[in-house]
Design a protein around this motif. Structure first.
Motif, mmCIF file in Angstrom:
data_model
loop_
_atom_site.group_PDB
_atom_site.id
_atom_site.type_symbol
_atom_site.label_atom_id
_atom_site.label_comp_id
_atom_site.label_asym_id
_atom_site.label_seq_id
_atom_site.Cartn_x
_atom_site.Cartn_y
_atom_site.Cartn_z
ATOM 1 N N SER A 1 7.964 -40.108 -39.927
ATOM 2 C CA SER A 1 7.524 -40.636 -41.250
ATOM 3 C C SER A 1 6.973 -39.177 -42.099
ATOM 4 O O SER A 1 6.425 -38.349 -41.406
ATOM 5 N N ARG A 2 6.849 -39.451 -43.310
ATOM 6 C CA ARG A 2 6.327 -38.319 -44.035
ATOM 7 C C ARG A 2 4.942 -38.175 -43.797
ATOM 8 O O ARG A 2 4.369 -37.374 -43.780
ATOM 9 N N THR A 3 4.149 -39.379 -43.547
ATOM 10 C CA THR A 3 2.725 -39.206 -43.322
ATOM 11 C C THR A 3 2.537 -38.791 -41.780
ATOM 12 O O THR A 3 1.779 -37.955 -41.646
ATOM 13 N N GLY A 4 3.513 -39.121 -40.792
ATOM 14 C CA GLY A 4 3.165 -38.572 -39.474
ATOM 15 C C GLY A 4 3.636 -36.944 -39.572
ATOM 16 O O GLY A 4 3.294 -36.311 -38.846
ATOM 17 N N CYS A 5 4.676 -36.526 -40.233
ATOM 18 C CA CYS A 5 4.995 -35.241 -40.414
ATOM 19 C C CYS A 5 3.576 -34.501 -40.969
ATOM 20 O O CYS A 5 3.476 -33.372 -40.414
ATOM 21 N N ALA A 6 3.101 -35.087 -42.234
ATOM 22 C CA ALA A 6 1.972 -34.343 -42.715
ATOM 23 C C ALA A 6 0.822 -34.230 -41.878
ATOM 24 O O ALA A 6 0.104 -33.047 -41.629
ATOM 25 N N ALA A 7 0.716 -35.309 -41.124
ATOM 26 C CA ALA A 7 -0.491 -35.420 -40.099
ATOM 27 C C ALA A 7 -0.484 -34.302 -38.824
ATOM 28 O O ALA A 7 -0.979 -33.824 -38.623
ATOM 29 N N GLN A 8 0.858 -34.172 -38.492
ATOM 30 C CA GLN A 8 1.328 -33.148 -37.551
ATOM 31 C C GLN A 8 1.058 -31.997 -37.772
ATOM 32 O O GLN A 8 0.503 -31.070 -37.186
ATOM 33 N N PHE A 9 1.595 -31.770 -38.920
ATOM 34 C CA PHE A 9 1.601 -30.275 -39.799
ATOM 35 C C PHE A 9 -0.002 -29.792 -39.988
ATOM 36 O O PHE A 9 -0.515 -28.764 -39.680
ATOM 37 N N TYR A 10 -1.038 -30.713 -40.260
ATOM 38 C CA TYR A 10 -2.276 -30.636 -40.571
ATOM 39 C C TYR A 10 -2.979 -30.268 -39.300
ATOM 40 O O TYR A 10 -3.866 -29.209 -39.204
ATOM 41 N N PHE A 11 -2.967 -30.914 -38.283
ATOM 42 C CA PHE A 11 -3.571 -30.659 -36.865
ATOM 43 C C PHE A 11 -2.974 -29.535 -36.394
ATOM 44 O O PHE A 11 -3.794 -28.862 -35.662
ATOM 45 N N PHE A 12 -1.764 -29.112 -36.418
ATOM 46 C CA PHE A 12 -1.197 -27.873 -36.080
ATOM 47 C C PHE A 12 -1.932 -26.710 -36.670
ATOM 48 O O PHE A 12 -2.379 -25.710 -36.239
ATOM 49 N N CYS A 13 -1.923 -26.690 -38.217
ATOM 50 C CA CYS A 13 -2.895 -25.756 -38.780
ATOM 51 C C CYS A 13 -4.170 -25.765 -38.354
ATOM 52 O O CYS A 13 -4.798 -24.439 -38.449
ATOM 53 N N CYS A 14 -4.594 -27.088 -38.372
ATOM 54 C CA CYS A 14 -6.273 -27.070 -38.014
ATOM 55 C C CYS A 14 -6.469 -26.342 -36.858
ATOM 56 O O CYS A 14 -7.401 -25.409 -36.629
ATOM 57 N N LEU A 15 -5.952 -26.672 -35.698
ATOM 58 C CA LEU A 15 -6.458 -26.284 -34.190
ATOM 59 C C LEU A 15 -5.585 -24.820 -34.228
ATOM 60 O O LEU A 15 -6.250 -24.058 -33.552
ATOM 61 N N GLY A 16 -4.788 -24.434 -34.890
ATOM 62 C CA GLY A 16 -4.030 -23.182 -34.813
ATOM 63 C C GLY A 16 -5.393 -22.347 -35.491
ATOM 64 O O GLY A 16 -5.779 -21.056 -34.960
ATOM 65 N N ALA A 17 -5.905 -22.442 -36.570
ATOM 66 C CA ALA A 17 -6.755 -21.860 -37.309
ATOM 67 C C ALA A 17 -8.009 -21.658 -36.463
ATOM 68 O O ALA A 17 -8.853 -20.449 -36.319
ATOM 69 N N SER A 18 -8.585 -22.799 -35.747
ATOM 70 C CA SER A 18 -9.694 -22.884 -35.149
ATOM 71 C C SER A 18 -9.678 -21.787 -33.765
ATOM 72 O O SER A 18 -10.472 -21.020 -33.539
ATOM 73 N N GLU A 19 -8.385 -21.708 -33.267
ATOM 74 C CA GLU A 19 -8.185 -21.101 -32.196
ATOM 75 C C GLU A 19 -8.280 -19.488 -32.602
ATOM 76 O O GLU A 19 -8.673 -18.664 -31.890
ATOM 77 N N CYS A 20 -7.701 -19.231 -33.808
ATOM 78 C CA CYS A 20 -7.947 -17.863 -34.395
ATOM 79 C C CYS A 20 -9.234 -17.227 -34.706
ATOM 80 O O CYS A 20 -9.828 -16.409 -33.882
ATOM 81 N N PHE A 21 -10.013 -18.269 -35.075
ATOM 82 C CA PHE A 21 -11.525 -17.776 -35.389
ATOM 83 C C PHE A 21 -12.286 -17.876 -34.102
ATOM 84 O O PHE A 21 -13.237 -16.825 -34.007
ATOM 85 N N ILE A 22 -12.054 -18.599 -32.986
ATOM 86 C CA ILE A 22 -12.801 -18.560 -31.808
ATOM 87 C C ILE A 22 -12.377 -17.305 -31.058
ATOM 88 O O ILE A 22 -13.386 -16.567 -30.718
ATOM 89 N N LEU A 23 -11.059 -16.883 -31.182
ATOM 90 C CA LEU A 23 -10.723 -15.859 -30.629
ATOM 91 C C LEU A 23 -11.296 -14.461 -31.215
ATOM 92 O O LEU A 23 -11.911 -13.487 -30.540
ATOM 93 N N ALA A 24 -11.408 -14.331 -32.444
ATOM 94 C CA ALA A 24 -12.251 -13.509 -33.277
ATOM 95 C C ALA A 24 -13.883 -13.488 -32.810
ATOM 96 O O ALA A 24 -14.432 -12.369 -32.738
#
Length: 317
Positions: A91-114
């Motif tokens: 679904s559009r909502t499911g796609c948006a949610a997956q993309f959001y958490f993908f970005c959220c956790l990917g960004a968090s990992e970048c910051f933690i590695l820094a």
């Protein structure tokens, strides 16, 4: 205005990795997923239960392991589901949610590695002031800040991209809702100026979560290498480098594969395409990190051995 033959869509179809050998792919990625969860869970438990490991370096590692467990969970379970079902709609909502958490956790990992690189910089370049500049509380605040930044920064991406109408094709040629694939499905009725604003924000967001943390990591290690080269004894140099080796390997794998994935060139499309390269930082890096951080770390191996002995004595006591 939309043309008459344009129909706004509410569901997408994920093509996935391959149309062949679905059962084999399911088995392979299920094993990878379970191994990743097990390995990162072990790191979280060992660091939490062993008071000797309650130092900033290992507390950051615990945060990284938790982030990677969630990160791989955003994409792999859906991928496993699609291996066994012909219906690959999301679904559009499911796609948006997956993309959001993908970005959220990917960004968090970048910051933690820094922040992990900054921690090593303080430990090697300013050892006398390390405990005051990098306390347990400060480590906790930096980890929470990484997750908070990851939660907030992608919100504008989600609102702007998924607030647009999508027309005609609803096929996403990927195994997850990647922004580069989704944005190509936007209706022709959307003003070019709107798309320019969205792409500009995506560019700013990408700079904040990938190049900026990487530059901070690079600056930290430049100072670290300069300080290590000033150490006269070979044993001292080796000890200093040994505390950075695992982190450097993890950074190289994560940032290298992410950069290759989004640096779209003919060579990348020829040798597997973005889907195959995405597997590196979405699936294989979270799987490899428990091995990277445990196999070469004597202190961590001793803690694992003690935990095993306690578990063994508890069973047979």
């Amino acid at each position: 205005m939309a043309t008459k033959n344009e129909t706004h869509i509410t569901d997408f179809i994920l093509l996935g990795l391959s149309s062949e050998s679905q059962s084999l792919l399911f088995a392979v990625f299920l094993l990878i997923y379970l191994f990743t969860l097990t390995g990162n869970t072990m790191i979280i438990l060992i660091v939490s239960l062993n008071s000797n490991l309650h130092t900033p370096m290992y507390l950051f590692l615990r945060s990284l392991s938790l982030t990677e467990m969630l990160y791989i969970t955003v994409t792999v379970p859906r991928m496993l589901r699609d291996f066994l079902h012909e219906d690959k709609e999301i679904s559009r909502t499911g796609c948006a949610a997956q993309f959001y958490f993908f970005c959220c956790l990917g960004a968090s990992e970048c910051f933690i590695l820094a922040f992990m690189a900054y921690d090593r910089y303080l430990a090697i370049c300013h050892p006398l002031h390390y405990m005051t500049k990098m306390s347990k509380n400060k480590c906790l605040y930096l980890s929470l800040g990484s997750w908070l930044g990851g939660l907030v920064l992608p919100l504008a991406n989600i609102i702007m991209v998924f607030g647009l109408p999508f027309c005609n094709s609803n096929i996403i040629d990927h195994f997850f809702c990647d922004i580069l694939q989704v944005i190509h499905l936007v209706c022709a009725e959307v003003l070019p100026s709107t798309l320019i604003v969205i792409k500009l924000y995506i560019l700013i967001y990408t700079f904040l979560v990938i190049p900026l943390p990487f530059m901070l990591i690079l600056m930290s290690y430049i100072h670290i290498f300069i300080s290590v080269l000033r150490i006269r004894s070979t044993a001292g140099r080796n000890k200093a480098f040994s505390t950075c080796g695992s982190h450097l390997t993890s950074v190289s794998l994560f940032f290298g594969s992410a950069t290759i994935t989004y640096l779209r060139t003919e060579a990348i499309d020829t040798y597997g395409g973005p889907k195959v390269w995405s597997l590196l930082f979405l699936v294989f890096v979270p799987m490899l990190n428990p091995l990277i951080y445990s196999l070469r770390n004597n202190e961590f191996k001793k803690a694992l051995q003690k935990l095993g002995q306690k578990a063994y004595s508890g069973v047979y006591s």
